[in-house]
Design a protein around this motif. Structure first.
Motif: not given
Ligand code: IPM
Ligand code: MN
Length: 352
Positions: A78-79, A81-82, A84-85
């Protein structure tokens, strides 16, 4: 002996493979009359979910007060693919390395006689491979200033090394080479990078202190090539953080599976042991991941943290036995029966 070990399972397959290393370590402790006290603590995505921080202060305290740290893996899709996290699991690992002062990551690559034909490389190229990377772990591009400018249109990551940082890592390399084949390769990109020129200059100046060690200087791109051509021509290799990250993944496939190679991270006061593989999220919770890299990391722990060489050897011997008998997870099973992660752990513990 009483062994106080911090247990950081982390994310993905971390908890499953760590469970097997605990089983096997406890079996070794029982056989040799030791007592292990395991203190679990949170890291990575699991720690972000629980307390909003991938390396909580409480975890740091547990690590500092333990004799050694056994670590699973960190990372969560989940991080990944993100981009901006703002808080990421990997930050926890980097902070842990930095705060514990773990500046040298010892990553061996060796072959197992019964797995030679599982390697994607030809038998005659890899037979006899037994090399060790010493990867610098708390400096370089991983820790230099990073950021964006031009309203986000330009990004930068600075690579910075001090002579003292290079020297302490190189010293470990020379010392390790003295206990092995007395061959040291300094891997850099000195034809392009200023930091690499500082590495080369520093290592060259140290050569006279270790006259028996034969030192070679090779560019990282050439090493990437030679590693798959003639891995058995190397012994000890020292390199900076990012080159070491990349080359040790490459080297790990020589043994036949990424799930096999252990590592130790050492500093002045603390010691941490972890598999070189990642959190393998696709396999998490399925009881299929190969636990051997973590179990062999526990063997390194018995040896390096406590000087318990027979205990370490007992683990290596039983691992070799399991491979020869085909008690292996699906990454190594091919058309034969694949054992579950926990079954491999049970078998090893029972056969210690
Ligand atoms: C490793 C890993 C880490 C690294 C990641 C998870 C930050 O790939 O231990 O090699 O890049 O150092
Ligand atoms: Mn890596």
């Amino acid at each position: 002996m009483k062994l106080n070990i911090a247990l950081l399972a982390g994310d993905g397959i971390g908890p499953e493979v760590i469970d097997q290393a605990v089983k096997v370590s406890d079996a070794v402790a029982k056989k040799f009359g030791h007592e292990i006290s395991w203190t679990p603590a949170l890291t990575g995505a699991a720690a972000i979910d629980a307390v909003g921080n991938p390396y909580p202060d409480k975890t740091h305290e547990v690590c500092v007060s333990a004799d050694a740290v056994l670590f699973g893996a960190i990372g969560h899709p989940k991080y990944d693919n993100d981009p901006s996290a703002e808080v990421r699991p990997e930050q926890g690992l980097l902070e842990m390395r930095k705060k514990l002062g773990l500046f040298a990551n010892v990553r061996p690559t060796f072959t197992f006689p019964s797995l030679i034909d599982k390697s994607p490389l030809k038998r005659e190229r890899i037979e006899g491979t037994d090399l060790v990377f010493l990867r610098e772990l708390t400096g370089g591009i991983y820790f230099g200033e990073k950021g964006r400018r031009d309203g986000g249109e330009t990004a930068f990551d600075n690579c910075v090394y001090t002579r003292a940082e290079v020297k302490r890592l190189a010293k470990k390399g020379f010392e390790l080479a003295m206990t092995r084949s007395k061959k040291l390769c300094c891997v850099d990109k000195a034809n392009v990078l200023e930091t690499s020129r500082l590495w080369r200059e520093t290592v060259q100046a140290m050569e006279k202190e270790y006259p028996e060690v034969e030192v070679s200087y090779e560019f990282v791109d050439a090493v990437a090539m030679r590693l798959v051509q003639w891995p058995n021509s190397y012994d000890v290799l020292i390199t900076e953080n990012l080159f070491g990250d990349i080359l040790t993944d490459e080297a790990s496939v020589i043994s036949g599976s990424m799930g096999l190679m252990p590592s130790a991270s050492v500093g002045t006061d603390n010691l941490l042991f972890e598999p070189i593989h990642g959190s393998y999220p696709q396999a998490a919770g399925k009881n299929i991941a190969n636990p051997l890299a973590t179990i062999l990391s526990a063997a390194m722990m018995f040896d390096m943290a406590f000087g318990l060489k027979d205990e370490a050897e007992a683990i290596r011997t039983v691992v070799n036995k399991s491979l020869a008998k085909g008690v292996v997870t699906e990454d190594l099973a091919e058309n034969k029966k694949a054992y579950k992660t926990s079954e491999v752990g049970d078998w090893l513990a029972a056969n210690i």
